[in-house]
Design a protein around this motif. Structure first.
Motif, mmCIF file in Angstrom:
data_model
loop_
_atom_site.group_PDB
_atom_site.id
_atom_site.type_symbol
_atom_site.label_atom_id
_atom_site.label_comp_id
_atom_site.label_asym_id
_atom_site.label_seq_id
_atom_site.Cartn_x
_atom_site.Cartn_y
_atom_site.Cartn_z
ATOM 1 N N ARG A 3 0.868 -1.191 0.000
ATOM 2 C CA ARG A 3 0.000 0.000 0.000
ATOM 3 C C ARG A 3 0.896 1.230 0.000
ATOM 4 O O ARG A 3 1.700 1.440 0.900
ATOM 5 C CB ARG A 3 -0.890 -0.021 1.240
ATOM 6 C CG ARG A 3 -1.934 1.068 1.266
ATOM 7 C CD ARG A 3 -2.814 0.919 2.511
ATOM 8 N NE ARG A 3 -3.932 1.822 2.487
ATOM 9 C CZ ARG A 3 -3.897 3.066 2.954
ATOM 10 N NH1 ARG A 3 -2.792 3.551 3.470
ATOM 11 N NH2 ARG A 3 -4.969 3.827 2.897
ATOM 12 N N THR A 4 0.744 2.063 -1.048
ATOM 13 C CA THR A 4 1.639 3.190 -1.274
ATOM 14 C C THR A 4 0.831 4.443 -1.563
ATOM 15 O O THR A 4 -0.172 4.385 -2.277
ATOM 16 C CB THR A 4 2.563 2.885 -2.480
ATOM 17 O OG1 THR A 4 3.271 1.666 -2.214
ATOM 18 C CG2 THR A 4 3.550 3.995 -2.746
ATOM 19 N N GLU A 5 1.259 5.578 -1.033
ATOM 20 C CA GLU A 5 0.643 6.876 -1.351
ATOM 21 C C GLU A 5 1.395 7.533 -2.493
ATOM 22 O O GLU A 5 2.598 7.324 -2.662
ATOM 23 C CB GLU A 5 0.705 7.818 -0.138
ATOM 24 C CG GLU A 5 -0.339 7.568 0.888
ATOM 25 C CD GLU A 5 -0.440 8.695 1.915
ATOM 26 O OE1 GLU A 5 0.271 9.712 1.802
ATOM 27 O OE2 GLU A 5 -1.247 8.539 2.840
ATOM 28 N N SER A 6 0.673 8.378 -3.241
ATOM 29 C CA SER A 6 1.317 9.146 -4.299
ATOM 30 C C SER A 6 2.294 10.145 -3.689
ATOM 31 O O SER A 6 2.131 10.582 -2.549
ATOM 32 C CB SER A 6 0.285 9.858 -5.174
ATOM 33 O OG SER A 6 -0.561 10.683 -4.405
ATOM 34 N N ASN A 7 3.322 10.474 -4.445
ATOM 35 C CA ASN A 7 4.309 11.469 -4.027
ATOM 36 C C ASN A 7 3.725 12.867 -4.149
ATOM 37 O O ASN A 7 2.937 13.133 -5.068
ATOM 38 C CB ASN A 7 5.558 11.386 -4.911
ATOM 39 C CG ASN A 7 6.330 10.108 -4.708
ATOM 40 O OD1 ASN A 7 6.549 9.685 -3.581
ATOM 41 N ND2 ASN A 7 6.745 9.482 -5.796
ATOM 42 N N LEU A 8 4.107 13.757 -3.264
ATOM 43 C CA LEU A 8 3.682 15.145 -3.388
ATOM 44 C C LEU A 8 4.422 15.793 -4.550
ATOM 45 O O LEU A 8 5.622 15.580 -4.720
ATOM 46 C CB LEU A 8 3.973 15.913 -2.100
ATOM 47 C CG LEU A 8 3.138 15.527 -0.889
ATOM 48 C CD1 LEU A 8 3.606 16.307 0.342
ATOM 49 C CD2 LEU A 8 1.664 15.820 -1.146
ATOM 50 N N MET A 9 3.685 16.544 -5.342
ATOM 51 C CA MET A 9 4.285 17.309 -6.439
ATOM 52 C C MET A 9 3.784 18.731 -6.332
ATOM 53 O O MET A 9 2.617 18.956 -6.007
ATOM 54 C CB MET A 9 3.883 16.721 -7.792
ATOM 55 C CG MET A 9 4.523 15.386 -8.075
ATOM 56 S SD MET A 9 4.266 14.876 -9.776
ATOM 57 C CE MET A 9 5.198 16.080 -10.676
ATOM 58 N N GLN A 115 8.955 7.675 -13.844
ATOM 59 C CA GLN A 115 10.009 8.298 -13.041
ATOM 60 C C GLN A 115 9.970 9.812 -13.142
ATOM 61 O O GLN A 115 10.070 10.503 -12.128
ATOM 62 C CB GLN A 115 11.369 7.746 -13.447
ATOM 63 C CG GLN A 115 11.553 6.302 -13.032
ATOM 64 C CD GLN A 115 12.802 5.655 -13.602
ATOM 65 O OE1 GLN A 115 13.500 6.225 -14.432
ATOM 66 N NE2 GLN A 115 13.083 4.440 -13.167
ATOM 67 N N VAL A 116 9.802 10.354 -14.346
ATOM 68 C CA VAL A 116 9.804 11.805 -14.505
ATOM 69 C C VAL A 116 8.553 12.443 -13.882
ATOM 70 O O VAL A 116 8.585 13.561 -13.399
ATOM 71 C CB VAL A 116 10.011 12.215 -15.990
ATOM 72 C CG1 VAL A 116 8.758 12.012 -16.825
ATOM 73 C CG2 VAL A 116 10.494 13.639 -16.089
ATOM 74 N N TYR A 117 7.444 11.694 -13.852
ATOM 75 C CA TYR A 117 6.223 12.178 -13.200
ATOM 76 C C TYR A 117 6.238 11.896 -11.695
ATOM 77 O O TYR A 117 5.316 12.283 -10.992
ATOM 78 C CB TYR A 117 4.980 11.545 -13.838
ATOM 79 C CG TYR A 117 4.500 12.288 -15.064
ATOM 80 C CD1 TYR A 117 3.434 13.172 -14.982
ATOM 81 C CD2 TYR A 117 5.108 12.110 -16.294
ATOM 82 C CE1 TYR A 117 2.991 13.862 -16.093
ATOM 83 C CE2 TYR A 117 4.679 12.798 -17.418
ATOM 84 C CZ TYR A 117 3.626 13.676 -17.309
ATOM 85 O OH TYR A 117 3.187 14.374 -18.420
#
Length: 187
Positions: A3-9, A115-117
């Motif tokens: 279970r993983t959360e999206s990275n903050l951008m 990776q870039v996103y």
């Protein structure tokens, strides 16, 4: 399944360009090929993730509801198909038809686009405005497998409705949660 959360951008960043094969049409498509007049929704998904399976009908419904309003949709799978054959391009084409996806479903074999996103999970949802500036990066809604909350697409719909109305998208955004992207061992 981790279970993983999206990275903050940071909101306001420009969408990185890409060119990937569309498993539905067998054509190479770039960001500029799929850019919407009003907005562009980019979703990192895969075929086998229970979080994606849980929202697949709402993803199709969202695209059906908003594509005629100048908003384009694209899904990208970046999972390592060697370790997860169910996420390979041949299966993506089958799933796109089965799940009634009326938008490109691109295969990111090199995983460079993910990776870039800074994509971290499936689903990982990004909404870019007409200038391809990030205005939303977060969850579809509060529904998760087995939490008994109906799948409505509320959060993404609110962002798209704000863009249509010409008002600022709410900056208070909840990260998406799902399975981690299945990275190649040398990534």
């Amino acid at each position: 399944m981790a279970r993983t959360e999206s990275n903050l951008m940071p909101l306001g960043i420009s969408a990185p360009n890409f060119s990937l094969p569309d498993t539905r049409s067998d054509e190479m498509l770039s960001l500029l090929d799929i850019q919407g007049e009003l907005a562009t929704v980019i979703m990192f998904i895969c075929n086998h993730c229970p979080y994606v399976k849980h929202i697949k009908s709402e993803i199709a419904r969202l695209a059906n509801d908003y594509q005629s309003r100048g908003i384009s949709f694209v899904a990208i799978s970046s999972n390592d198909a060697t370790q997860y054959p169910a996420d390979g391009p041949d299966k993506m084409k089958e799933i796109a038809k089965k799940w009634k996806f009326d938008f490109p479903y691109l295969y990111d074999k090199s995983q460079e686009v993910a990776q870039v996103y800074k994509a971290a999970c499936t689903p990982d949802i990004y909404v870019f405005d007409d200038s391809l500036k990030l205005v939303y990066h977060g969850q579809l809604d509060d529904s998760r497998p087995k939490n008994d909350i109906p799948v409505t697409g509320r959060d993404v719909r609110a962002a798209l409705d704000a863009l249509i109305a010409g008002v600022e998208v709410n900056k208070d955004q909840t990260p998406s949660v799902g399975c981690n992207i299945k990275w190649k061992e040398n990534s």
